[in-house]
Design a protein around this motif. Structure first.
Motif, PDB file in Angstrom:
ATOM      1  N   THR A 150     -65.881  67.669 -11.726  1.00  0.00           N
ATOM      2  CA  THR A 150     -65.966  69.033 -12.239  1.00  0.00           C
ATOM      3  C   THR A 150     -65.667  70.049 -11.140  1.00  0.00           C
ATOM      4  N   SER A 151     -66.258  69.845  -9.975  1.00  0.00           N
ATOM      5  CA  SER A 151     -66.021  70.766  -8.859  1.00  0.00           C
ATOM      6  C   SER A 151     -64.551  70.788  -8.471  1.00  0.00           C
ATOM      7  N   ARG A 152     -63.947  69.600  -8.461  1.00  0.00           N
ATOM      8  CA  ARG A 152     -62.523  69.527  -8.107  1.00  0.00           C
ATOM      9  C   ARG A 152     -61.675  70.296  -9.127  1.00  0.00           C
ATOM     10  N   ASN A 153     -61.966  70.109 -10.403  1.00  0.00           N
ATOM     11  CA  ASN A 153     -61.187  70.805 -11.433  1.00  0.00           C
ATOM     12  C   ASN A 153     -61.366  72.315 -11.339  1.00  0.00           C
ATOM     13  N   LEU A 154     -62.609  72.770 -11.120  1.00  0.00           N
ATOM     14  CA  LEU A 154     -62.848  74.203 -10.991  1.00  0.00           C
ATOM     15  C   LEU A 154     -62.141  74.776  -9.766  1.00  0.00           C
ATOM     16  N   ALA A 155     -62.168  74.019  -8.667  1.00  0.00           N
ATOM     17  CA  ALA A 155     -61.485  74.483  -7.456  1.00  0.00           C
ATOM     18  C   ALA A 155     -59.983  74.606  -7.698  1.00  0.00           C
ATOM     19  N   LEU A 156     -59.416  73.648  -8.425  1.00  0.00           N
ATOM     20  CA  LEU A 156     -57.982  73.704  -8.711  1.00  0.00           C
ATOM     21  C   LEU A 156     -57.641  74.910  -9.578  1.00  0.00           C
TER      22      LEU A 156
END
Length: 500
Positions: A50-56
């Motif tokens: 989730t964090s990776r997707n939000l960062a992207l």
């Protein structure tokens, strides 16, 4: 004697049933604990994804807006070099230079400054506002560095917009001879980042930040004006951000003391770092509720099971005996699908006796994954299991004859039995297996080769009537040891002829 035996069994049975019930209960509790632990790991993995997707999402939005600003700045630079544009009336010149960029949301002032830092063209009106910005770093950097290119400033309070917190993107203007002629700048309101980050759902204790690579905080959610412009260059978390292009880790924040799972990405073309952090207490909140419920039910069930063990002892004992017998009959390794060690013993005995009868050459390979413990320690046991299964497939794919067989000998070691195979043939198959494992290109940071590799010992033997298979096993093991000792990721042959 028969009566005494029955009394002995009657006395022993209750104790055995109670012991079995307690044992099974402990196993069930252990399995429950394992499942809950795996669920905990899954919660962390989901949070990381989730964090990776939000960062992207945030990174792409920021990059798109910065690209538009950079194009607008370049358009002004090109326009300021065009005498025809400079000769236009102020109103037309302003429209040509700034086009629609000046009306974009969250953009503040778009200015052209001369070599002294004074405003000479202003997107806000035909008559430039009064102001000198020669003391700003975005001016000084462009003045002193002809090749600075697009410069992104640290946060500052705007003098033209009542102290509104902003950052500036600037480009240098140069005279035909290359000397400094001033700068073009766009001021971007930090409210843009505030609004963008506020739309990212990270739980009540989550945080998202945009940080310059110099360690200056540009924006942080939850928002606190005191953190804007703060230098976190010496913080442990920031030092981790500079070690790789992207990554994740758990750390306690220096700003608020909350332990979080951090995911960070360095922008490839901008001097910025996006950081998304979800608090561990939020990550595990749902898991704790489920663990409490499941744990309570499991304890209640375990106590009930122990009580019922007195009644179900006989049936349970028969079931355990049947399961034990089925387990003993199992011939394959559950993880790799190859023969297990018990089956290997039968195959070795059978093929060795056949080789003695037919006076044929008998070959054996020991395949051992290099530095497998380090691989497990680095990537985890699940990745280790996946690597073992992949290696097993490589071995299976490279032994084609029906009489050839492979088995998992234990841990990361495999054995290949090659009946009627001379040394050259055994060495060829061993090299094919070694190359196939290397070509899997499974990353292994702890290996000198940077990938998962295997060392292979090969031995070929012509058994005599009174010889024993342990001789070829020992020779193969010595060959494997030699492969390990001389560099790994290689095949080390050993063979014996009938005279040897």
């Amino acid at each position: 004697m028969g009566l005494g035996n029955r009394l002995w069994r009657g006395h022993l049975a209750p104790h055995a049933i109670i012991a079995g019930g307690i044992f099974i209960t402990l196993v069930m509790i252990s399995l429950c604990a394992t499942v809950l632990y795996d669920a905990r790991l899954d919660a962390m993995d989901r949070a990381r994804d989730t964090s990776r997707n939000l960062a992207l999402i945030a990174q792409r939005d920021i990059e798109r807006n910065f690209e538009l600003c950079a194009l607008s700045l370049q358009a002004v630079v090109d326009g300021m070099r065009d005498p025809a544009v400079l000769a236009l009336p102020p109103r037309l010149r302003r429209q040509v230079l700034f086009d629609r960029a000046a009306t974009a949301k969250y953009l503040g002032s778009m200015l052209v400054l001369d070599a002294s830092g004074n405003i000479v063209v202003d997107s806000a009106g035909d008559v430039p506002r009064q102001g000198n910005f020669s003391d700003r770093k975005y001016f000084i950097v462009q003045r002193d560095s002809p090749n600075a290119g697009l410069y992104i400033s640290d946060p500052f309070s705007s003098r033209l917009r009542n102290g509104s917190p902003s950052i500036a993107l600037s480009r240098r203007l140069s005279h035909p001879d290359g000397s400094f002629a001033g700068i073009v700048l766009i001021a971007m309101n930090l409210e843009y980042f505030h609004t963008l980050f506020a739309g990212l759902s990270l739980g009540p204790h989550g945080a998202v930040s945009l940080i310059g690579r110099n360690g200056i905080m540009i924006m942080r959610q939850p928002y606190d004006v005191r953190t804007i412009g703060r230098d976190i260059g010496k913080a442990a978390t920031f030092r981790r951000f500079r070690t790789a292009a992207e990554g994740s880790f758990s750390e306690t924040a220096s700003i608020d003391g909350v332990r979080r799972l951090y995911y960070f990405r360095n922008f490839p073309d901008l001097p910025l770092i996006i950081m998304v952090a979800e608090a561990e207490q939020d990550i595990y909140a749902g898991w704790r509720r489920r663990a409490t419920t499941i744990g309570s039910l499991m304890i209640a069930f375990a106590l009930a099971f122990v009580a019922l063990a007195f009644l179900l002892g006989a049936q349970l004992r028969r079931r355990m005996r049947a399961e034990s017998e089925l387990e003993l009959l199992a011939r394959t390794d559950g993880l790799t699908g190859l023969n297990n060690r018990r089956t290997l013993g039968e195959i070795l005995d059978q093929e060795w006796r056949r080789a003695r009868r037919t006076h044929s050459m008998f070959s054996l390979l020991f395949v051992d994954i290099d530095r497998f413990k380090a691989y497990n320690d680095t990537y985890g046991h699940q990745a280790g299991d996946d690597a073992l299964a992949a290696v097993a497939r490589c071995i299976g794919n490279n032994i084609r004859r029906p009489a050839d067989s492979a088995a998992r000998y234990g841990g990361e070691e495999f054995v290949v039995v090659l009946p009627d195979t001379p040394p050259a043939g055994a060495a060829l198959i061993a090299e094919q297996i070694r190359a196939a494992i290397s070509e899997l290109a499974i990353e292994h940071a702890g290996s000198e080769y940077g990938r998962v590799t295997a060392s292979i010992g090969a031995a070929s033997w012509a058994p005599e009537q009174d010889s024993d298979v342990t001789a070829v096993i020992k020779a193969t093991d010595e060959a494997l040891y030699n492969a390990k000792a001389t560099g790994r990721n290689k095949v080390s042959p050993f063979w014996q002829d009938k005279k040897g």
